[in-house]
Write a protein that holds these residues in place. Structure first.
Motif, PDB file in Angstrom:
ATOM      1  N   VAL A   1       4.635  53.052  75.468  1.00 22.92           N
ATOM      2  CA  VAL A   1       4.885  51.909  76.422  1.00 22.92           C
ATOM      3  C   VAL A   1       6.223  51.105  76.027  1.00 22.92           C
ATOM      4  O   VAL A   1       7.161  50.807  76.447  1.00 22.92           O
ATOM      5  CB  VAL A   1       3.873  51.057  76.845  1.00 22.92           C
ATOM      6  CG1 VAL A   1       4.412  49.803  77.926  1.00 22.92           C
ATOM      7  CG2 VAL A   1       2.828  51.973  77.553  1.00 22.92           C
ATOM      8  N   LEU A   2       6.082  50.588  74.691  1.00 20.42           N
ATOM      9  CA  LEU A   2       6.945  49.818  73.962  1.00 20.42           C
ATOM     10  C   LEU A   2       8.414  50.422  73.960  1.00 20.42           C
ATOM     11  O   LEU A   2       9.529  50.049  74.007  1.00 20.42           O
ATOM     12  CB  LEU A   2       6.552  49.277  72.795  1.00 20.42           C
ATOM     13  CG  LEU A   2       5.331  48.189  73.077  1.00 20.42           C
ATOM     14  CD1 LEU A   2       5.063  47.754  71.403  1.00 20.42           C
ATOM     15  CD2 LEU A   2       5.739  47.005  73.648  1.00 20.42           C
ATOM     16  N   ALA A   3       8.213  51.857  73.557  1.00 19.96           N
ATOM     17  CA  ALA A   3       9.533  52.601  73.543  1.00 19.96           C
ATOM     18  C   ALA A   3      10.230  52.664  74.771  1.00 19.96           C
ATOM     19  O   ALA A   3      11.428  52.663  74.831  1.00 19.96           O
ATOM     20  CB  ALA A   3       9.076  54.082  72.928  1.00 19.96           C
ATOM     21  N   LEU A   4       9.472  53.101  75.925  1.00 21.07           N
ATOM     22  CA  LEU A   4       9.995  53.058  77.179  1.00 21.07           C
ATOM     23  C   LEU A   4      10.751  51.662  77.365  1.00 21.07           C
ATOM     24  O   LEU A   4      11.876  51.389  78.035  1.00 21.07           O
ATOM     25  CB  LEU A   4       8.869  53.184  78.513  1.00 21.07           C
ATOM     26  CG  LEU A   4       9.361  52.884  79.893  1.00 21.07           C
ATOM     27  CD1 LEU A   4      10.561  53.826  80.028  1.00 21.07           C
ATOM     28  CD2 LEU A   4       8.456  52.949  80.835  1.00 21.07           C
ATOM     29  N   LEU A   5      10.213  50.552  77.189  1.00 21.91           N
ATOM     30  CA  LEU A   5      10.975  49.227  77.386  1.00 21.91           C
ATOM     31  C   LEU A   5      11.962  48.979  76.718  1.00 21.91           C
ATOM     32  O   LEU A   5      12.862  48.434  77.010  1.00 21.91           O
ATOM     33  CB  LEU A   5       9.585  48.135  77.133  1.00 21.91           C
ATOM     34  CG  LEU A   5       8.369  47.961  77.924  1.00 21.91           C
ATOM     35  CD1 LEU A   5       7.625  46.954  77.340  1.00 21.91           C
ATOM     36  CD2 LEU A   5       8.829  47.890  79.545  1.00 21.91           C
ATOM     37  N   GLY A   6      12.006  49.641  75.564  1.00 20.87           N
ATOM     38  CA  GLY A   6      13.286  49.449  74.642  1.00 20.87           C
ATOM     39  C   GLY A   6      14.512  50.026  75.223  1.00 20.87           C
ATOM     40  O   GLY A   6      15.570  49.577  75.235  1.00 20.87           O
ATOM     41  N   PHE A   7      14.228  51.141  75.695  1.00 19.00           N
ATOM     42  CA  PHE A   7      15.382  51.926  76.376  1.00 19.00           C
ATOM     43  C   PHE A   7      15.762  51.276  77.827  1.00 19.00           C
ATOM     44  O   PHE A   7      16.980  51.153  78.126  1.00 19.00           O
ATOM     45  CB  PHE A   7      15.259  53.573  76.625  1.00 19.00           C
ATOM     46  CG  PHE A   7      15.464  54.077  75.347  1.00 19.00           C
ATOM     47  CD1 PHE A   7      16.733  54.610  75.329  1.00 19.00           C
ATOM     48  CD2 PHE A   7      14.427  54.686  74.565  1.00 19.00           C
ATOM     49  CE1 PHE A   7      17.160  55.205  74.210  1.00 19.00           C
ATOM     50  CE2 PHE A   7      14.629  55.261  73.465  1.00 19.00           C
ATOM     51  CZ  PHE A   7      15.936  55.772  73.075  1.00 19.00           C
ATOM     52  N   LEU A   8      14.760  50.607  78.807  1.00 19.40           N
ATOM     53  CA  LEU A   8      15.084  49.968  79.544  1.00 19.40           C
ATOM     54  C   LEU A   8      15.884  48.853  79.628  1.00 19.40           C
ATOM     55  O   LEU A   8      16.921  48.479  80.233  1.00 19.40           O
ATOM     56  CB  LEU A   8      13.880  49.602  80.352  1.00 19.40           C
ATOM     57  CG  LEU A   8      12.955  50.753  81.257  1.00 19.40           C
ATOM     58  CD1 LEU A   8      11.568  50.252  81.751  1.00 19.40           C
ATOM     59  CD2 LEU A   8      13.737  51.581  82.026  1.00 19.40           C
ATOM     60  N   SER A   9      15.641  48.061  78.498  1.00 20.53           N
ATOM     61  CA  SER A   9      16.430  46.866  78.005  1.00 20.53           C
ATOM     62  C   SER A   9      17.907  47.223  77.771  1.00 20.53           C
ATOM     63  O   SER A   9      18.732  46.475  78.373  1.00 20.53           O
ATOM     64  CB  SER A   9      15.872  46.191  76.846  1.00 20.53           C
ATOM     65  OG  SER A   9      16.012  46.897  75.695  1.00 20.53           O
TER      66      SER A   9
ATOM     67  N   GLY B   1      15.556  46.032  69.889  1.00 20.97           N
ATOM     68  CA  GLY B   1      15.235  45.929  68.493  1.00 20.97           C
ATOM     69  C   GLY B   1      13.698  45.546  68.348  1.00 20.97           C
ATOM     70  O   GLY B   1      13.224  46.134  67.401  1.00 20.97           O
ATOM     71  N   VAL B   2      13.123  44.799  69.005  1.00 18.53           N
ATOM     72  CA  VAL B   2      11.872  44.115  68.654  1.00 18.53           C
ATOM     73  C   VAL B   2      10.829  44.955  69.361  1.00 18.53           C
ATOM     74  O   VAL B   2      10.122  45.521  68.715  1.00 18.53           O
ATOM     75  CB  VAL B   2      11.732  42.619  69.075  1.00 18.53           C
ATOM     76  CG1 VAL B   2      10.330  42.181  68.885  1.00 18.53           C
ATOM     77  CG2 VAL B   2      12.886  41.732  68.214  1.00 18.53           C
ATOM     78  N   LEU B   3      10.841  45.049  70.504  1.00 19.26           N
ATOM     79  CA  LEU B   3       9.830  45.776  71.573  1.00 19.26           C
ATOM     80  C   LEU B   3      10.008  47.373  70.861  1.00 19.26           C
ATOM     81  O   LEU B   3       8.819  47.996  70.755  1.00 19.26           O
ATOM     82  CB  LEU B   3       9.941  45.559  72.863  1.00 19.26           C
ATOM     83  CG  LEU B   3       9.443  44.216  73.339  1.00 19.26           C
ATOM     84  CD1 LEU B   3       9.755  44.155  74.807  1.00 19.26           C
ATOM     85  CD2 LEU B   3       8.324  43.568  72.934  1.00 19.26           C
ATOM     86  N   GLY B   4      11.137  47.967  71.113  1.00 21.06           N
ATOM     87  CA  GLY B   4      11.303  49.305  70.860  1.00 21.06           C
ATOM     88  C   GLY B   4      11.017  49.544  69.198  1.00 21.06           C
ATOM     89  O   GLY B   4      10.533  50.883  69.064  1.00 21.06           O
ATOM     90  N   GLY B   5      11.490  48.607  68.581  1.00 21.66           N
ATOM     91  CA  GLY B   5      11.085  49.051  66.819  1.00 21.66           C
ATOM     92  C   GLY B   5       9.612  48.740  66.713  1.00 21.66           C
ATOM     93  O   GLY B   5       9.350  49.662  65.988  1.00 21.66           O
ATOM     94  N   ILE B   6       9.036  47.825  67.275  1.00 24.42           N
ATOM     95  CA  ILE B   6       7.476  47.981  67.253  1.00 24.42           C
ATOM     96  C   ILE B   6       6.798  49.376  67.596  1.00 24.42           C
ATOM     97  O   ILE B   6       6.022  49.822  67.173  1.00 24.42           O
ATOM     98  CB  ILE B   6       6.704  46.556  68.041  1.00 24.42           C
ATOM     99  CG1 ILE B   6       7.375  45.313  67.194  1.00 24.42           C
ATOM    100  CG2 ILE B   6       5.456  46.760  67.927  1.00 24.42           C
ATOM    101  CD1 ILE B   6       6.929  43.973  67.680  1.00 24.42           C
ATOM    102  N   GLY B   7       7.209  49.754  68.819  1.00 22.36           N
ATOM    103  CA  GLY B   7       6.802  50.721  69.386  1.00 22.36           C
ATOM    104  C   GLY B   7       7.064  51.969  68.608  1.00 22.36           C
ATOM    105  O   GLY B   7       6.112  52.788  68.498  1.00 22.36           O
TER     106      GLY B   7
ATOM    107  N   LEU C   1      19.816  56.515  80.120  1.00 22.47           N
ATOM    108  CA  LEU C   1      18.744  55.948  79.353  1.00 22.47           C
ATOM    109  C   LEU C   1      17.711  55.624  79.906  1.00 22.47           C
ATOM    110  O   LEU C   1      16.437  55.512  79.177  1.00 22.47           O
ATOM    111  CB  LEU C   1      19.503  54.304  78.943  1.00 22.47           C
ATOM    112  CG  LEU C   1      20.797  54.382  78.332  1.00 22.47           C
ATOM    113  CD1 LEU C   1      21.352  52.847  78.178  1.00 22.47           C
ATOM    114  CD2 LEU C   1      20.567  54.663  77.015  1.00 22.47           C
ATOM    115  N   ASP C   2      17.519  55.275  81.192  1.00 23.75           N
ATOM    116  CA  ASP C   2      16.181  55.294  81.914  1.00 23.75           C
ATOM    117  C   ASP C   2      15.327  56.496  81.927  1.00 23.75           C
ATOM    118  O   ASP C   2      13.985  56.550  81.487  1.00 23.75           O
ATOM    119  CB  ASP C   2      16.294  55.034  83.316  1.00 23.75           C
ATOM    120  CG  ASP C   2      16.672  53.458  83.748  1.00 23.75           C
ATOM    121  OD1 ASP C   2      16.780  52.914  82.717  1.00 23.75           O
ATOM    122  OD2 ASP C   2      17.201  53.105  84.807  1.00 23.75           O
ATOM    123  N   LEU C   3      15.945  57.828  82.024  1.00 25.16           N
ATOM    124  CA  LEU C   3      15.603  59.109  81.868  1.00 25.16           C
ATOM    125  C   LEU C   3      15.040  59.066  80.568  1.00 25.16           C
ATOM    126  O   LEU C   3      13.806  59.842  80.157  1.00 25.16           O
ATOM    127  CB  LEU C   3      16.487  60.116  82.356  1.00 25.16           C
ATOM    128  CG  LEU C   3      16.516  60.209  83.730  1.00 25.16           C
ATOM    129  CD1 LEU C   3      17.452  61.395  84.376  1.00 25.16           C
ATOM    130  CD2 LEU C   3      15.426  60.577  84.571  1.00 25.16           C
TER     131      LEU C   3
END
Length: 470
Positions: A125-133, A148-154, A209-211
């Protein structure tokens, strides 16, 4: 063909307790406990090979974060109005959190706070948020927070869970398996490198990026559903840890890579001096690797190579980076982890000088060749550290111990990406690549001091002795 016990075992080694109908615990003379009798199919319902292929698939999915990002930077800069320095720091923050979360993730898993499956679901889920950002947020701060933060943590949740999973299920011959899984983290990005170079622009970047974010979510979540850790101290039922058949592949691996003499808790591992040394080595080697990943394409464009050469060099780096991890992991079962690690670090160091020379000479063939060599050296050290840690300190606390070791990448991301950009600004590519090469050679020298803390220098792992009864 004879049967010989591991060095340090004794004929009086017996089971410590019955444990239950499906297994028993045996203890060697050094006090290490092995839980034997249960097969992988009894625990999982299927072969433990799935605990290689599923982590591999998940690692391939998240590889797009690190290994394809450099190819997307120009379009991201144009779409959002970011400078090159902005995009580099976004990746540096991602690296900081991707590596930094490894230790707390391992600690929570070993405390029972976070199950492997839960870590993977959260990571997806966090990885998805990273690309959406980076698709929909224009501000640099927002991109740093999201990607950086959410995608990195995911990504960190997924990476650390996958690496520790394979090591737990293959305690007797983990080098090749760990290298294979780790390799997916590099060559899984290859399709996206070419997408970002040839089919990614300001007119379609939202959709692309969304896909990609949705793709990462689906693959990681699907793999997560089947994740399960083995019981503590588990050892394959078909291999008696106190009685190894001489000449077998398992014996060959254990001869070069003796199992830890005890299950070291993190504080104990730190006191041996070997875990801090592994941390330092990872800081240096990962920093040089991240520098190459971040600057190879910009350097190729700087010296006048066309987009095909630039993209191909990045693609070659990622493919060989990933394949090299699997090959060196397999070789380390034969050569020994330490010898394989030193070889890889030397390759990484000398290839930096080669990439610089080929670029300055404007020789496209040699540039791709040294990109190939750099890619090999720039990834193969990761599975060596991932396998060395449980080799030295055992499997029970490996999620935490390797989390400490892998946290060195936090520092690597800073000087490999962000500070690497500053080095290029001040000294040009010549000074930056020379510095990277020299640092690698220093790391190779330091790696000579590695040793398994439970074994005296020069003592063989397998030795002549009377067979131990099962």
């Amino acid at each position: 063909m004879t049967e010989e016990p591991l060095s340090g075992t004794s004929a009086s080694a017996t089971k410590a307790d019955a444990g239950g109908p499906g297994y028993r615990n045996v203890t060697d003379a050094k006090g290490r406990v092995y839980r034997i009798g249960e097969t992988d199919r009894e625990i999982l319902g299927h072969s433990r090979k799935f605990m290689v292929y599923l982590p591999w698939a998940a690692m391939m999915a998240i590889s797009v974060f690190e290994y394809a990002y450099g190819s997307a930077e120009d379009t991201l800069s144009a779409a959002h109005g970011w400078s090159q320095s902005n995009t580099f720091w976004i990746l540096s923050v991602w690296t900081f959190f991707q590596a930094g979360v490894s230790f707390p993730t391992g600690w929570m898993r070993e405390k029972g706070i976070l199950k492997a499956r839960q870590a993977m679901f959260i990571g997806s889920v966090l990885a998805l948020l990273g690309f959406l950002s980076i698709s929909h947020v224009n501000s640099v701060f927002g991109a740093i927070l999201g990607f950086g933060v959410l995608g990195g943590i995911g990504s960190g949740f997924v990476y650390s869970t996958c690496i520790n999973m394979v090591g737990k299920w293959y305690p007797e011959r983990r080098g090749g398996k760990t290298g294979f899984v780790n390799g997916g983290f590099a060559y899984g990005a290859v399709p996206f490198i070419f997408i970002f170079n040839f089919a990614f622009d300001t007119s379609n970047f939202h959709t692309v990026l969304d896909l990609i974010g949705i793709y990462v979510l689906i693959v990681v979540a699907a793999c997560a559903w089947f994740f399960k850790d083995p019981p503590q101290n588990w050892w394959p039922a078909e291999i008696d840890p106190l009685k190894i058949t001489a000449g077998s592949k398992t014996a060959q691996s254990l001869l070069k890579n003796p199992p830890a003499t005890k299950q070291y808790r993190p504080v104990e591992a730190l006191k041996t001096g070997m875990l801090p040394l592994i941390w330092v080595l990872l800081v240096i080697t990962a920093g040089v690797s991240i520098f190459g990943i971040s600057f190879q394409v910009p350097f190729a464009k700087e010296v006048g190579f066309g987009p095909l050469v630039a993209a191909s060099s990045a693609g070659v780096l990622s493919v060989v980076n990933g394949i090299g991890r699997g090959v060196v992991g397999w070789l380390s079962d034969i050569w020994g982890r330490k010898n394989a690690l030193i070889f890889v670090i030397l390759v990484l160091g000398f290839s930096q000088f080669g990439v610089l020379w080929a670029g300055n000479s404007k020789n496209e063939f040699f540039f791709l060749l040294f990109a190939f060599i750099s890619g090999f050296g720039g990834g193969a050290f990761y599975p060596m550290f991932a396998a060395l840690t449980p080799d030295y300190f055992g499997e029970n606390y490996n999620a935490t111990n390797y989390g400490i070791a892998y946290s060195g990448k936090v520092i690597s991301g800073l000087f490999g990406g962000g500070l690497g950009s500053m080095a290029v600004d001040h000294w040009g590519y010549d000074g930056a690549y020379i510095l990277a090469g020299v640092l690698s050679l220093i790391a190779a020298g330091l790696a000579l001091f590695l040793r398994n803390p439970g074994y005296p220098k020069g003592k063989p792992v397998l030795q002549d002795a009377q067979p131990v009864s099962g």
